[in-house]
Motif scaffolding. Structure first.
Motif, PDB file in Angstrom:
ATOM      1  N   GLY A  82      36.102  69.181  68.032  1.00 60.00           N
ATOM      2  CA  GLY A  82      37.210  68.628  67.246  1.00 60.00           C
ATOM      3  C   GLY A  82      37.816  67.393  67.900  1.00 60.00           C
ATOM      4  O   GLY A  82      38.064  66.378  67.243  1.00 60.00           O
ATOM      5  N   ALA A  83      38.025  67.461  69.227  1.00 60.32           N
ATOM      6  CA  ALA A  83      38.648  66.330  69.925  1.00 60.32           C
ATOM      7  C   ALA A  83      37.685  65.143  69.977  1.00 60.32           C
ATOM      8  O   ALA A  83      38.114  63.989  69.869  1.00 60.32           O
ATOM      9  N   MET A  85      35.429  64.463  67.723  1.00 57.83           N
ATOM     10  CA  MET A  85      35.434  63.884  66.374  1.00 57.83           C
ATOM     11  C   MET A  85      36.597  62.909  66.205  1.00 57.83           C
ATOM     12  O   MET A  85      36.501  61.942  65.463  1.00 57.83           O
ATOM     13  N   ALA A  86      37.693  63.220  66.888  1.00 62.84           N
ATOM     14  CA  ALA A  86      38.872  62.357  66.780  1.00 62.84           C
ATOM     15  C   ALA A  86      38.879  61.292  67.874  1.00 62.84           C
ATOM     16  O   ALA A  86      39.888  60.630  68.083  1.00 62.84           O
TER      17      ALA A  86
END
Lengths: 395, 303
Positions: A82-83, A85-86
């Motif tokens: 998730g991190a 991806m950001a």
């Protein structure tokens, strides 16, 4: 690869500070120097001191990162995903069962083409064993991660720095592998580069416009129909073919900047007179190095980049070798088949190119010591014309 | 004219037309309302679920916001990473929302849900509870109601255990906000989305999700069946702030559960002559659950 002579003669690396560090602490130090911004973590022996040390660095303000205690390794890797991806620079570490448990997410991270560097401190599976073994990481060869195996604490630190350049260039995740205890918990002299030197080599993470940011709506990972799925795998394959050259280039550039050179493989004493070449990974390489003064007929091919396997570099390294030379793979892994991982990869690399008589030696699994005497036993055993597959010091 | 516009619940649409949901599905309606409240600076994290499909295949995006598809078991973990990254980048106004089904919430995702709730991650977790693994073709989950048939609990082996008390489990994490929502009580639902958005920490919404193919219902009756579920106390509307329970709707009349169940093909076998005991069991359990909920509300503000 530590130049032992340099250490003993106290040759100084400029803009470095000498420290005594265990492999795990060298890994934590490297994550800090690389300014990793997000560190999801879950304890598992023998990597635990990596995340403990990172949690300490973050808690004391020594390092600016978000450190999160997750509920499992599966969640660790899902959070890392998730991190990434950001657009954050992500670091974490795991071992054995943790890596096995995260297997599903390893695939997802690689298929999402997310850059990150992760350490695995290798140990086997059930029955419980926490000691040195490479079965866990070698069982992840097909998840699409780049895998680099390290021999010393210095190499751990240096490889993590190179790893971020490699992963952020190709958007393929990198796994840096350490041997449990022999490396993770053994103190060594390490030259720690100054922050400014690392900053000059590794710029802050650059966004590429594909990241999730909240302001520019986009979707990542929606269902892909059969007609289109292959286009992603094809693009990835094209980039995977670039890994070996990139690892060599980055290793060379690192050498120019830091004074320590690295390549996908390292050839030691391989020439036309070499009778036997040990193919090694990690700390066993150091042990084999130690007997070379007694055995000028022996050479070493140290495999640093394990996946994708550096076929070109291997062929180049073996070029001077006579066709009568023997290739002996040392396997600290068991993958449920006849051959260990190195033998499989070496045969694939040499197929149709060169032919050597090749042996495979299972040694040191579950942390069993591979001493200089064990290496001597290997030489004797191979010379006595044994079967292709050998279990050494085994009764 | 301005007055007319003002009276629409949704001022500006934050979803695109043409969602891929089945007729009468709850997903499209609930996402439409949630998106209209949360706005475009929102990241929706989606584990395997019906919404994985409804969100649109590669190249499409159902919402005017960002969508991240992730592995089945770990949407709250992926959301944790997204949240941390956005916070580090200074986008603290962004909403990070998990959109999951009941399988991803009650079963395979329960551990990572518990982890995120325990850590107090600033995430809104939305569970569209349609009572089975509908995307894979109506298999039993631990949210499947007592008495229902699914493709893995085929008649006469209908489900004979009660769904786990997920609202109890989640609110036991001492989170600032958890609530049940019904698409038949849309103003209540919208108010709860606002509450979740403004909660200081982890918030959880469970929506009674209509599913015509899975519940064997007429798509045109989705909303009226959802209303009956609340009126019969099969699906009470309540919210929990930390450990304090507040019931949001007290049904005015006693309506037996049969009135809701008989409209759903998945309970059809319960209306055969020899199966009346099951209906009685469901009624008793529903009455007991309601009494317990009322008691919880009574004691909630005594300390």
């Amino acid at each position: 690869m530590t130049d032992v002579k340099n250490m003993e003669n106290a040759v100084e690396f400029k803009r470095h500070n000498p420290k005594i560090l265990k492999g795990n602490f060298a890994a934590a130090e490297a994550a800090k120097l690389c300014k990793a911004g997000f560190i999801p973590a879950y304890p598992i022996t023998p990597q635990t001191t990596i995340v403990e040390e990172l949690s300490r660095k973050v808690a004391t303000g020594e390092m600016d990162a978000t450190y999160v205690n997750m509920d499992s390794e599966h969640s660790v890797f899902a959070a890392a995903m998730g991190a990434a991806m950001a657009g954050e620079r992500v670091f974490t570490a795991t071992s054995g069962q943790g890596l096995f448990y995260a297997h599903e997410v390893l695939h997802a991270i690689a298929h999402f083409r997310l850059p990150m560097v992760v350490c695995n401190v290798g140990r086997p599976s059930i029955p419980w064993n926490i000691w040195a073994d490479q079965t866990d990481s070698l069982a992840q060869r097909d998840t699409g991660w780049i895998q680099i195996y390290t021999e010393t604490s210095q190499e751990v630190l240096d490889t993590i720095i190179q790893g971020y350049i490699i992963t952020e260039t190709l958007d393929i995740p990198v796994m840096v592998v350490l041997d449990a205890f022999y490396l993770s918990h053994t103190s060594e002299n390490v030259w720690v580069p100054e922050q400014s030197l690392v900053d000059e080599f590794l710029p802050p993470k650059q966004k590429k416009g594909v990241e999730i940011d909240g302001y520019h709506p986009k979707a990542i990972g929606g269902l892909i129909p059969p007609e289109e799925y292959e286009t992603f795998e094809y693009a990835w394959w094209k980039d995977a073919l670039k890994v070996e050259d990139l690892v060599n280039t980055v290793g060379k550039q690192f050498g120019e900047k830091f004074g320590r050179n690295y390549q996908a493989v390292e050839a030691i004493n391989i020439n036309e007179k070499t009778e036997m070449v040990f193919v090694t990974t990690s700390t066993i390489t150091t042990t084999v190095r130690g007997i070379l003064n007694l055995h000028p007929e022996i050479g070493i091919l140290k495999i640093r980049l394990m996946k994708p396997f550096p076929k070109k570099s291997v062929l180049e390294a073996l070029k001077p070798l006579s066709d009568n030379a023997l290739i002996v793979n040392i396997e600290r892994n068991f993958l449920g088949g006849k051959e260990g991982a190195l033998m499989q990869e070496m045969k694939r690399a040499l197929y149709g190119e060169r032919y050597f008589k090749m042996y495979d030696i299972y040694a040191g699994m579950g942390g069993k010591d591979v001493s200089p005497i064990t290496i001597e036993n290997m030489i004797d055993k191979v010379r006595s014309n044994p079967d292709e597959i050998i279990w050494i010091d085994f009764e | 004219m301005a007055d007319l516009v003002y009276k629409f619940l949704i001022g500006e649409e934050k979803v695109y037309p043409g969602a891929l949901s089945c007729r009468g599905c709850g997903w499209a309606l609930l996402v439409r309302h949630i998106a209209s409240i949360l706005g475009e600076n929102t990241v929706y994290v989606v584990p395997a679920s019906c919404y994985s499909i409804i969100a649109g295949p590669y190249g499409y995006n159902h919402v005017k916001g960002s969508t991240v598809h992730t592995v089945f078991a770990a949407a709250p973990a992926t959301a944790t990473g997204v949240r941390a990254a956005l916070d580090r980048q200074g986008n603290k106004d962004a909403n990070v929302v998990v959109l999951a089904g009941d399988g991803g919430t009650f079963d395979i995702g329960l551990q990572s849900l518990s982890g995120a709730a325990s850590r107090g991650e600033r995430i809104i977790y939305v569970c569209n509870n349609n009572g089975a693994y509908m995307n894979t073709g109506i298999q039993t989950s631990t949210a499947t109601p007592y008495g229902a048939v699914t493709t893995t609990n085929p008649n006469p082996s209908y489900k004979k255990t009660w769904p786990k008390d997920l609202m109890g489990i989640v609110s036991s994490h001492n989170i600032p906000y958890a609530a049940t929502c019904s698409l038949a009580f849309i103003q209540d639902f919208r108010r709860k989305v606002e509450r979740a958005k403004n909660a200081d920490g982890f918030s959880f919404l469970m929506i009674d999700g209509p599913c015509p193919p899975g519940h064997k219902t007429d798509p045109s009756q989705s909303i009226s069946i959802a209303r009956l579920a609340v009126e019969t106390k099969l699906f009470p509307l309540f919210e929990v702030e930390h450990h304090r329970v507040k019931i949001n709707y007290y049904p005015k009349k006693e309506i037996p559960v049969e009135e809701c169940l008989k409209l759903q093909g998945r309970f059809r076998h319960l209306f055969k002559e020899n199966a009346t005991d099951a209906l009685k069991t469901i009624q008793e359990q529903v009455d007991s659950n309601w009494k317990r909920l009322v008691k919880l509300e009574e004691i909630s503000y005594q300390f």
